[in-house]
Design an enzyme around this catalytic site. Structure first.
Site, PDB file in Angstrom:
ATOM      1  N   CYS A 172      61.425  40.493  46.445  1.00 47.38           N
ATOM      2  CA  CYS A 172      61.719  39.379  47.218  1.00 47.38           C
ATOM      3  C   CYS A 172      62.848  39.059  47.345  1.00 47.38           C
ATOM      4  CB  CYS A 172      60.535  38.483  46.769  1.00 47.38           C
ATOM      5  SG  CYS A 172      60.267  36.999  47.962  1.00 47.38           S
ATOM      6  N   THR A 173      63.090  37.735  47.288  1.00 43.45           N
ATOM      7  CA  THR A 173      64.616  37.123  47.186  1.00 43.45           C
ATOM      8  C   THR A 173      65.311  37.537  45.767  1.00 43.45           C
ATOM      9  OG1 THR A 173      63.830  34.943  46.711  1.00 43.45           O
ATOM     10  CG2 THR A 173      64.171  35.573  49.074  1.00 43.45           C
TER      11      THR A 173
END
Length: 206
Positions: free
Chosen positions: A113-114
């Site tokens: 993800c981030t």
């Protein structure tokens, strides 16, 4: 059996499945399914935080890390998860310094993800292909013009750097870690144990 040591970074407001998904995959991996209860995983999995004390993940889950970044032993694999906390941690110079140093020393550097934004701010994605959560693809593209942002791949494998899309994609990424080190048969057996559908396009490389 020589076990590979995996460090999974955790911080306040980390997304739960971002770190728990890879933790589950790597901790339940077995080289011999018939000895699942007797043998350990070929991966030693540690949770690593910037400092001592409980980390509060998204949704309020309380996590007690195994190590701090200062005391962290040598790692073979580093997993950097994402979550809302990355918006704060991209400004955390000591943590970025640690990610940069460890990212350059491990055999395999990964993000979920981030978490890719932390890798990018540590300067570890320049000249590479990478991905992140679909809502953050524009943020990644604007932040790192030297990175080729992949919008269609769930997991991007660029040399020894693996980045994955959001949240549950970290499970796919962790299965690729298993496949890289112990072969697809072991990765498929791990997914089967978890009752998780093995992604047939997992080995697509850039």
């Amino acid at each position: 059996m020589q076990r590979r040591r995996v460090g999974i970074l955790v911080f306040d407001d980390v997304e739960v499945l971002d770190f728990c998904g890879p933790f589950e995959v790597l901790s339940v991996t077995r080289l011999d399914e018939s000895r699942r209860r007797e043998d350990p995983s070929p991966f030693e999995v540690l949770l690593v935080a910037e400092r001592d004390g409980v980390v509060t993940a998204s949704g309020g889950l309380k996590v007690t890390p195994d190590s701090t970044i200062e005391r962290c032993p040598p790692l073979d694999v580093l997993v950097v998860p994402g979550g809302w906390g990355t918006r704060r941690e991209i400004h955390n110079a000591p943590l970025l310094d640690w990610i940069r140093a460890r990212g350059r020393s491990v055999d395999l550097l990964t993000s979920v993800c981030t978490g890719a934004m932390l890798l990018g701010h540590a300067g570890l994605l320049d000249g590479r292909h990478a991905t992140t959560h679909w809502r953050s693809l524009g943020w990644m593209r604007e932040s790192f013009p030297a990175v080729t942002v992949e919008t269609e791949l769930h997991v991007v494998e660029d040399g020894n750097v693996l980045t994955s899309a959001g949240i549950s994609a970290g499970i796919d990424m962790a299965l690729l870690i298993v496949a890289r080190h112990h072969g697809e048969d072991v990765a498929r057996a791990t997914a089967r144990h978890m009752e998780y559908p093995y992604p047939d396009d997992l080995r697509r490389r850039i």
